[in-house]
Scaffold this motif. Structure first.
Motif, PDB file in Angstrom:
ATOM      1  N   ASN A  70      -3.541   4.706   3.851  1.00 37.43           N
ATOM      2  CA  ASN A  70      -3.947   4.930   2.469  1.00 37.43           C
ATOM      3  C   ASN A  70      -3.795   3.656   1.646  1.00 37.43           C
ATOM      4  N   HIS A  71      -4.747   3.429   0.758  1.00 31.78           N
ATOM      5  CA  HIS A  71      -4.723   2.327  -0.209  1.00 31.78           C
ATOM      6  C   HIS A  71      -4.863   0.949   0.438  1.00 31.78           C
ATOM      7  N   LEU A  72      -5.226   0.879   1.711  1.00 27.20           N
ATOM      8  CA  LEU A  72      -5.296  -0.416   2.398  1.00 27.20           C
ATOM      9  C   LEU A  72      -6.653  -0.609   3.067  1.00 27.20           C
ATOM     10  N   ASP A  73      -7.364  -1.664   2.636  1.00 23.24           N
ATOM     11  CA  ASP A  73      -8.618  -2.078   3.258  1.00 23.24           C
ATOM     12  C   ASP A  73      -8.444  -3.470   3.834  1.00 23.24           C
ATOM     13  N   SER A  82     -12.382   0.107   5.579  1.00 26.03           N
ATOM     14  CA  SER A  82     -11.190   0.915   5.325  1.00 26.03           C
ATOM     15  C   SER A  82     -10.333   0.940   6.586  1.00 26.03           C
ATOM     16  N   LYS A 124       0.022   0.564  -4.300  1.00 25.48           N
ATOM     17  CA  LYS A 124      -0.911  -0.455  -4.756  1.00 25.48           C
ATOM     18  C   LYS A 124      -2.179  -0.431  -3.896  1.00 25.48           C
ATOM     19  N   ARG A 125      -3.297  -0.697  -4.524  1.00 28.14           N
ATOM     20  CA  ARG A 125      -4.562  -0.806  -3.793  1.00 28.14           C
ATOM     21  C   ARG A 125      -4.634  -2.231  -3.226  1.00 28.14           C
ATOM     22  N   ALA A 170       0.831  -1.204   0.000  1.00 22.82           N
ATOM     23  CA  ALA A 170       0.000   0.000   0.000  1.00 22.82           C
ATOM     24  C   ALA A 170       0.869   1.259   0.000  1.00 22.82           C
ATOM     25  N   CYS A 217     -11.345  -3.381  -7.948  1.00 23.99           N
ATOM     26  CA  CYS A 217     -11.131  -2.360  -6.914  1.00 23.99           C
ATOM     27  C   CYS A 217      -9.734  -2.420  -6.310  1.00 23.99           C
ATOM     28  N   TYR A 218      -9.031  -3.520  -6.503  1.00 27.29           N
ATOM     29  CA  TYR A 218      -7.740  -3.724  -5.841  1.00 27.29           C
ATOM     30  C   TYR A 218      -6.716  -4.295  -6.813  1.00 27.29           C
ATOM     31  N   ASP A 219      -5.457  -3.946  -6.550  1.00 28.85           N
ATOM     32  CA  ASP A 219      -4.352  -4.518  -7.314  1.00 28.85           C
ATOM     33  C   ASP A 219      -3.868  -5.826  -6.694  1.00 28.85           C
TER      34      ASP A 219
END
Length: 286
Positions: A110-113, A106, A31-32, A27, A150-152
């Motif tokens: 950032n970028h991390l769920d 969430s 990267k998502r 993240a 939605c994610y990488d």
């Protein structure tokens, strides 16, 4: 969406630390990332999210009861405390894969769920085995299809238990990351984990080509036995063993856990340097 599954039948190899650190590290690199907490203990979930607690306080509950045992009180206790007030979680997603969108939370990073779990996930394996009228092993893959754009990357933190949760994770066709420490039964841990993966490959055609890498972790440069173990593993598995080795350094891990961070946030530590190298190496493989 690429996927990494951190898995070993042997416990005590730092799987949750690795999953959390890889999730946060990727993240941080833009990267998502979706971390999937497949361990009923929910330690990844607790690290990345604040779990609300709406149950009345213990003091208040005790004040309403007398000290004598009764079956009615036992059933009341089970009803009140068996269902954690954590909203939709991974156990619900296995019941209905479409609920993944509702379950994902969430984090403050950032970028991390995170797709959270709790102790109710420990009952999911039994529930899946009882549902013989429909396929049990592809629920997670179906769920991830709903969020694949939605994610990488998805990083799965798996418990050491052999279960249908493990099968569901493998059915998503991840790169399996097998962490290996340097304890007395570390070599047996590799053998049993690969034995399990190979057995599942034979049973399910969808994962016949699944790939894996071995991560040597918790290494002490002062221990000759560690050097011998590493040499043996590299001799047997060659390029399947990652070049990066994670050194043993307990204090940064403890500090990170106490602060709800990862070791990447603890500056000037050897283990943070190792994980940065690991992230770069995995980027080239994925």
């Amino acid at each position: 969406m690429k996927k990494i599954m951190v898995y070993s039948i042997k416990g005590g190899t730092g799987k949750t630390t690795q999953a959390k650190t890889l999730s946060k590290g990727f993240a941080m690199r833009g990267k998502r990332v979706l971390e999937i907490d497949l361990d009923p203990q929910g330690n990844s979930t607790k690290s990345f999210t604040q779990v609300p607690n709406d149950i009345k306080s213990l003091t208040e509950a005790i004040s309403e009861l007398n000290s004598a045992y009764s079956k009615e009180k036992e059933l009341l206790f089970i009803k009140q405390y068996s269902k954690q007030q954590t909203g939709v979680c991974l156990s619900d997603v296995f019941d209905d894969p479409k609920k993944i969108i509702e379950a994902i939370r969430s984090t403050r990073f950032n970028h991390l769920d995170v797709l959270p779990s709790n102790l109710e996930l420990s009952q999911t394996d039994t529930k899946l085995r009882l549902e013989t009228m429909k396929r049990q092993e592809n629920r997670l893959r179906k769920a991830l299809n709903h969020v694949r754009d939605c994610y990488d990357l998805a990083v799965m933190d798996c418990s050491p238990a052999k279960s249908l949760l493990t099968v569901n994770a493998l059915m998503t066709e991840p790169l399996v990351l097998i962490p290996v420490d340097f304890s007395d039964d570390s070599l047996q841990g590799i053998a049993l984990t690969l034995q399990e993966i190979n057995a599942l490959r034979e049973e399910y055609d969808e994962i016949a080509d699944i790939d894996y890498r071995i991560l040597l972790t918790m290494k002490s440069s002062r221990m000759r036995s560690h050097q011998n173990t590493e040499s043996l593993v590299r001799a047997f598995f060659g390029e399947k063993v990652l070049n990066t080795t994670i050194r043993f350094q307990e204090s940064p891990i403890n500090e990170a856990n106490e602060k709800g961070l990862t070791v990447l946030d603890i500056k000037k530590s050897n283990i943070a340097e190792d994980y940065e190298m690991l992230l770069s190496e995995l980027e080239e493989i994925l």
